[in-house]
Design an enzyme around this catalytic site. Structure first.
Site, PDB file in Angstrom:
ATOM      1  N   CYS A 232       5.688  -6.280   0.815  1.00  0.00           N
ATOM      2  CA  CYS A 232       6.076  -4.921   0.423  1.00  0.00           C
ATOM      3  C   CYS A 232       5.963  -3.979   1.631  1.00  0.00           C
ATOM      4  O   CYS A 232       6.812  -4.013   2.513  1.00  0.00           O
ATOM      5  CB  CYS A 232       5.224  -4.458  -0.749  1.00  0.00           C
TER       6      CYS A 232
ATOM      7  N   GLY B 216       0.837  -1.196   0.000  1.00  0.00           N
ATOM      8  CA  GLY B 216       0.000   0.000   0.000  1.00  0.00           C
ATOM      9  C   GLY B 216       0.868   1.241   0.000  1.00  0.00           C
ATOM     10  O   GLY B 216       2.091   1.167   0.149  1.00  0.00           O
TER      11      GLY B 216
ATOM     12  N   HIS C 277       6.397  -8.591  -4.107  1.00  0.00           N
ATOM     13  CA  HIS C 277       4.983  -8.960  -4.211  1.00  0.00           C
ATOM     14  C   HIS C 277       4.882 -10.411  -4.720  1.00  0.00           C
ATOM     15  O   HIS C 277       4.547 -10.641  -5.887  1.00  0.00           O
ATOM     16  CB  HIS C 277       4.250  -8.026  -5.174  1.00  0.00           C
TER      17      HIS C 277
ATOM     18  N   GLU D 254       2.665 -12.539  -4.325  1.00  0.00           N
ATOM     19  CA  GLU D 254       1.310 -12.924  -4.727  1.00  0.00           C
ATOM     20  C   GLU D 254       1.124 -12.916  -6.238  1.00  0.00           C
ATOM     21  O   GLU D 254       0.269 -13.626  -6.771  1.00  0.00           O
ATOM     22  CB  GLU D 254       0.274 -12.008  -4.063  1.00  0.00           C
TER      23      GLU D 254
END
Length: 554
Positions: free
Chosen positions: A380, A353, A506, A508
């Site tokens: 992150c 974010g 990241h 994911e």
């Protein structure tokens, strides 16, 4: 090479991306090589500067391209390797056309939407296919038929199909057949009107994929067939799934959607082997275990803001024969209400974010799991949060922070990279794409990955401040992943903790249902192990209490 164009009608978010990805799955299972690409009509050059509330998560590719979340579906459902060539926006098209005009490449001609804009779209469409050397290119046109900004893309694919010739291109229109509760029936009129809009501009769909809440009976299919001028067999039902989006390929196969495509494009293949996919879906529907994972974020109100994170958690569950119940926790609520929403969770994840909103709530969440030995995975910003919390509460560096949130912090644990200091433009200027990382020998990270050298995708401007590295190591934190040469911190771990691991990357974005990412697989395994340990401890406590009561009665 064959081409499939997927458009959408009636409403946005109709499921074109999932339909495209699912069709890609079926064609791959038939032995074909497939490439997928997304055309987005908005004028942004890419979604990189958009708020997640505007367009969902920004999905990052290996080459650093910031793209639409639908490209995440493409990569998760298929084996295709995507690059910036697989993502095109109106902003990119007009930018290229105007640059060409300034360079005099149009030889003094009047620059117009037709042919110059449409030619650029066709060039990009052709280039994606040529670069990937595949059998079939599936192109999804973003937005809804009737949108003004989408007209150049629709005109371009109409022209492209004409140039490609009969049997080389097919049009699939994803539409909506609403169920009107008061009338107790499905209505086909929105679909009829959506198809009529397409036909007005010269596109005649070959297949209609009908999103619906209730089954389409034969009478409804015949009605849609007659008014929309497609064969009854080409009216495909795509009902809302009960358990998981990974049911969609199986649903389309039951409806013979892949058979229809192969007939239209004269593709001779065998039947798709879907046994492994069936087994995966069975695991999702009837797992042996269940864990509750809290995701502490600032965009919790929008499901698509953390789409890849949620999917990667489900993949970790598949690998552990485990259902993952995701508990959405707004970081700002923790700031106000404290940690009560964190109690009873088997693990906590803090995703990426930007900006200061909700930061203190995330820091409290990191402290909660560190002190209670609850599994933690930071992604992150989640790694930066873990470092700030450790600095404040273990190293006792009061006021420690990131310069992103407090430029005057006395202890800048997280700071902007030197090469980012002079950058003024926001779009496409972060540390983006695949970056190399070397894992420490004997670390948890190395054990999970099974190798020492890895690559993960990144999207950030701020890094761990190396001035504090020795202090952290002396207090029990391990920097288990570093860039080659050791300049930047990539992964951190806590010694003696059940599972406390965070990465600047990241991961994911590299997880697939049939190949779960190692960090998510390990995180869910740790959550399961902690759950089993807690159950054993509770049982032992109960037995001990019973023994004490027995002694007292004697």
């Amino acid at each position: 090479m064959k081409y499939i164009f997927i458009t959408g009608g009636v409403v946005s978010s109709i499921g074109k991306g999932l339909t495209a990805a699912s069709l890609g799955t079926l064609l791959e299972k038939r032995g074909l090589k497939v490439a997928l690409q997304k055309f987005d009509p908005y004028l942004n050059v890419d979604p990189g500067t958009m708020s997640p509330y505007q367009h969902g998560e920004v999905y990052v590719l290996d080459d650093g391209a910031e793209t639409d979340l639908d490209l995440g579906h493409y990569e998760r459902f298929t084996h295709c390797q995507l690059s910036r060539a697989n993502s095109l926006t109106s902003g990119q098209v007009y930018q290229t056309v105007l640059n060409n005009e300034r360079e005099g490449k149009y030889l003094g001609k009047t620059v117009q939407v037709i042919p110059h804009v449409t030619d650029e779209i066709k060039r990009r469409l052709r280039a994606a296919g040529d670069a990937s050397k595949v059998d079939v290119v599936i192109t999804e046109i973003g937005g809804t038929v009737g949108d003004i900004e989408g007209l150049p893309f629709l005109e371009a694919i109409r022209q492209f199909a004409l140039d490609a010739g009969a049997g080389n291109a097919a049009f699939i229109h994803v539409t909506y057949v609403p169920f009107i509760k008061a009338a107790g029936e499905l209505k086909t009129k929105p679909t009829q009107q959506s198809v009529a809009r397409l036909r007005e501009i010269g596109i005649f769909p070959n297949i209609l994929v009908c999103r619906c809440e209730k089954p389409l009976d034969l009478e409804l299919r015949q009605k849609i067939s007659m008014f929309c001028n497609v064969p009854v067999a080409a009216v495909i039902e795509e009902q809302d799934v009960d358990h998981t989006i990974y049911e969609v390929p199986l649903m389309l196969h039951r409806e013979h959607a892949d058979d229809q495509v192969c007939q239209l494009l004269h593709l001779t293949t065998g039947e798709p082997d879907m046994e492994a996919w069936h087994e995966m879906v069975r695991t999702i529907k009837a797992p042996s275990h269940q864990v509750r994972i809290g995701v502490v974020g600032k965009y919790i109100g929008l499901q698509d803001a953390y789409k890849s994170v949620y999917e990667a958690l489900s993949h970790g569950g598949i690998a552990n024969d485990c259902s993952v119940e995701i508990v959405h926790i707004d970081a700002e609520e923790i700031e106000v209400e404290g940690n009560k929403k964190l109690a009873g969770l088997d693990g906590i994840l803090v995703p990426g974010g930007f900006g200061g909103r909700g930061i203190e709530g995330k820091i409290k969440a990191a402290q909660f799991v560190r002190e209670r030995n609850v599994p933690y995975l930071g992604l992150c910003l989640g790694m930066q949060i873990a470092c700030i919390e450790f600095a404040r509460n273990v190293l006792k560096l009061q006021g420690a922070n990131s310069t992103e949130f407090d430029e005057a912090t006395p202890y800048p644990i997280i700071a902007m990279m030197d090469e980012q200091m002079l950058i003024t433009k926001k779009g496409g200027t972060m540390r983006l794409g695949d970056q190399a990382c070397v894992l420490a020998d004997g670390s948890k990270a190395e054990a999970l990955y099974g190798r020492a050298n890895i690559k993960e995708r990144h999207r950030h401007r701020y890094e761990f401040n190396n001035q504090y590295r020795a202090h952290f190591e002396q207090a029990g934190m391990t920097f288990s992943g570093l860039t080659p040469g050791g300049k930047l911190v990539e992964i951190i771990e806590l010694d003696g903790h059940a599972f406390f691991l965070a990465t600047q990357a990241h991961p994911e974005f590299k997880s697939k249902p049939h190949v779960p990412h190692p960090l998510f697989r390990g995180f869910i395994a740790a959550a399961l192990a902690g759950q089993a340990k807690a159950t054993t401890a509770t049982m032992e406590l109960g037995i001990h209490q019973q023994q004490e009561e027995l002694v007292e009665t004697q």
